[in-house]
Design an enzyme around this catalytic site. Structure first.
Site, short mmCIF file in Angstrom:
data_model
loop_
_atom_site.label_atom_id
_atom_site.label_comp_id
_atom_site.label_asym_id
_atom_site.label_seq_id
_atom_site.Cartn_x
_atom_site.Cartn_y
_atom_site.Cartn_z
N PHE A 10 -104.03 -87.88 -87.88
CA PHE A 10 -104.18 -86.57 -87.23
C PHE A 10 -104.61 -86.81 -85.78
CE2 PHE A 10 -106.30 -82.25 -86.88
CZ PHE A 10 -105.15 -81.52 -87.09
N LYS A 30 -88.05 -101.38 -80.84
CA LYS A 30 -86.98 -100.38 -80.97
C LYS A 30 -85.62 -101.05 -81.14
CE LYS A 30 -90.00 -97.19 -78.69
NZ LYS A 30 -90.59 -96.79 -77.42
#
Ligand SMILES: NC(=O)c1ccc[n+]([C@@H]2O[C@H](COP(=O)([O-])OP(=O)(O)OC[C@H]3O[C@@H](n4cnc5c(N)ncnc54)[C@H](OP(=O)(O)O)[C@@H]3O)[C@@H](O)[C@H]2O)c1
Length: 327
Positions: A8, A220
């Protein structure tokens, strides 16, 4: 569908705000859509009838959520005890062993829970294993947010270019280094000055090593090659050079000749991340924190996508992955 969010922080909270904004759309697809759990390092909230998205949207720590018991256990406990259909994983990226996200994702998939992740770490260390586990359990593992933020790379290729073969993927996949190179290009400042400015503006991490050494872009490359080109790469299969040694003189010389120096990630027969000269009028020559990805396809030819590679826009990818799981 009952959803639980683990992590969170900036992304987890931004995602909750996006869910709250798009609740009507989500409920029009699935009238039982609800967020039943949220976990961070402090523990977790769980309510099988659904947590209040409006209240979750305005807090910064789950301890501030009133009217619900905060359980002291870990996210694993939430995944084991809760009735959950979809895990949204947004804990910090760890490229060494993928933890804690790897354990969260393995636990969820093993229990037949779909996963949407913004966390690259688990995919970089265990892409094949996780995809095979998801397939064996008949659930989805979606990760659009892990590469180039809001740019819909995987869904575009998987849905719109299924008949094409990818010959090459290359582009700018790290916004922090692109910001630094842009400041060096337009303002003539040194690498160190541009990095300091990026840190002051919250664009670079306090420890920017993974970005400036090219490791983030290499992660990536691993995910793109494994996902779209059927490879089984690990981080050390990518040849990586960062931007730390680029001087203002090199930038000026390039500029005079009509080029910008950009950190280019490239996947074809070879996998590399390295500073390259890009003509100023080339579609990949984007500035600031933008990302740009170019595909060379056998039928479609060249395609370039440009957009926000990080920041709040990333939740677009996560929301659309969520909708993909719902439909
Ligand atoms: N920020 C971006 O623009 C962006 C873009 C694309 C992808 N991502 C990826 O998305 C993920 C989240 O990024 P972020 O910027 O939101 O990071 P962040 O602000 O550091 O948030 C990470 C959250 O995970 C929590 N956490 C850490 N360990 C945990 C554990 N074991 N169990 C449960 N929660 C745990 C943290 O709690 P504490 O704060 O209490 O430690 C924090 O709430 C990262 O993997 C990142 O690489 C980020």
């Amino acid at each position: 569908l009952k959803l639980a969010i683990v992590g969170f922080g900036y992304i987890g909270r931004s995602y909750v705000r996006a869910l709250n904004r798009k609740l009507d759309l989500l409920r029009s697809i699935d009238d039982g859509f609800k967020v039943v759990g949220v976990a961070d390092i402090e523990g977790y909230l769980y309510n099988a009838d659904g947590l209040d998205l409006g209240r979750l949207s305005v807090i910064t720590k789950i301890t501030e959520y009133r009217g619900e018991k905060l359980y002291g256990g870990s996210a694993i406990e939430l995944l084991e005890k809760g009735e959950i259909d979809l895990l949204v994983e947004a804990t910090p990226t760890n490229v060494k062993d993928g933890e804690p996200g790897l354990t969260h994702i393995v636990k969820a998939l093993t229990r037949g829970i779909h996963v949407v992740t913004s966390n690259k770490g688990p995919l970089v260390v265990a892409f094949r294993r996780l995809m095979e586990l998801a397939k064996a359990k008949g659930v989805k593992l979606k990760y659009e947010a892990t590469v180039a933020g809001a740019i819909p790379i995987f869904s575009l290729v998987e849905k719109c270019l299924r008949g094409d073969k990818i010959k090459r993927i290359y582009g700018i996949l790290n916004g922090t280094t692109n910001y630094i190179l842009t400041r060096m290009h337009f303002e003539g400042v040194s690498f160190q000055q541009a990095l300091k400015e990026a840190q002051e503006r919250g664009i670079a991490e306090r420890d920017p090593t993974l970005d400036v050494e090219g490791v983030d872009a290499a992660c990536k490359v691993v995910i793109l090659a494994n996902s779209l080109m059927g490879k089984d790469l690990k981080l050390n299969d990518v040849n990586v050079t960062g931007i730390t040694k680029i001087t203002p003189e090199a930038i000026t010389l390039a500029k005079r000749a009509g080029y910008a120096i950009k950190l280019i990630a490239s996947i074809d027969d070879r996998r590399t991340v390295a500073p390259k000269l890009v003509p100023l009028n080339h579609p990949l020559c984007v500035h600031g924190t933008l990302n740009a990805v170019r595909f060379e396809m056998d039928l479609a030819g060249e395609l370039t996508l440009i957009g926000r590679g990080a920041g709040e826009e990333t939740v677009s990818a996560m929301l659309n992955d969520t909708i993909d799981v719902l439909t």
